[in-house]
Write a protein that holds these residues in place. Structure first.
Motif, short mmCIF file in Angstrom:
data_model
loop_
_atom_site.label_atom_id
_atom_site.label_comp_id
_atom_site.label_asym_id
_atom_site.label_seq_id
_atom_site.Cartn_x
_atom_site.Cartn_y
_atom_site.Cartn_z
N PHE A 48 0.87 -1.17 0.00
CA PHE A 48 0.00 0.00 0.00
C PHE A 48 0.91 1.22 0.00
N VAL A 105 -2.28 0.41 -4.54
CA VAL A 105 -2.11 -0.92 -3.96
C VAL A 105 -1.65 -1.87 -5.04
N ILE A 122 -9.02 1.20 -5.23
CA ILE A 122 -8.37 0.33 -4.25
C ILE A 122 -9.40 -0.46 -3.47
#
Length: 131
Positions: A48, A105, A122
């Motif tokens: 992330f 991500v 995401i």
């Protein structure tokens, strides 16, 4: 505080929402990327990428944390602070052949990015589909 709660509708007896513990691993150096690539052969690796100065990135990360439902046996979850570790972020883009975005991500499996998304997309990723 009791007076303020009564003025603004709070009874003071509300249960506090228990904060969810996310198993973040700090991604702080380029050498970790080789380990992530190797570990992805046996377990999903998630990176992330977060901009600590962007409100949208913070909002997306908060939503991601609220819905994150994998355990440490299913995936390793890495947190990359883009401002503190810019060289690592740059190397992520090179190593995994992606254009840098923030927030972003990456889902890495068998040494390659199986899926990636940025911004609102995401939270549309269904992580369990990549186990």
């Amino acid at each position: 505080m009791g007076i303020l709660n009564s003025l603004f509708g709070g009874s003071g007896n509300e249960e506090k929402k228990e904060k969810k513990v996310i198993p973040w691993i700090s991604l702080t150096n380029v050498a970790q990327l080789n380990n992530i690539e190797e570990q992805s052969k046996s377990k999903l690796q998630i990176i992330f990428k977060h901009s600590t100065t962007c409100g949208i990135s913070r909002m997306v990360m908060n939503m991601f944390q609220e819905t994150y439902d994998l355990n440490e046996q299913q995936a390793d979850l890495y947190y990359l602070d883009l401002h503190s570790y810019r060289p690592v972020s740059n190397e992520v883009a090179v190593k995994f052949q992606l254009i840098h975005q923030s927030p972003q991500v990456l889902l890495i499996k068998n040494g390659v990015v199986e899926a990636s998304s940025s911004h609102g997309g995401i939270n549309d990723l269904v992580l369990k589909e990549y186990l």
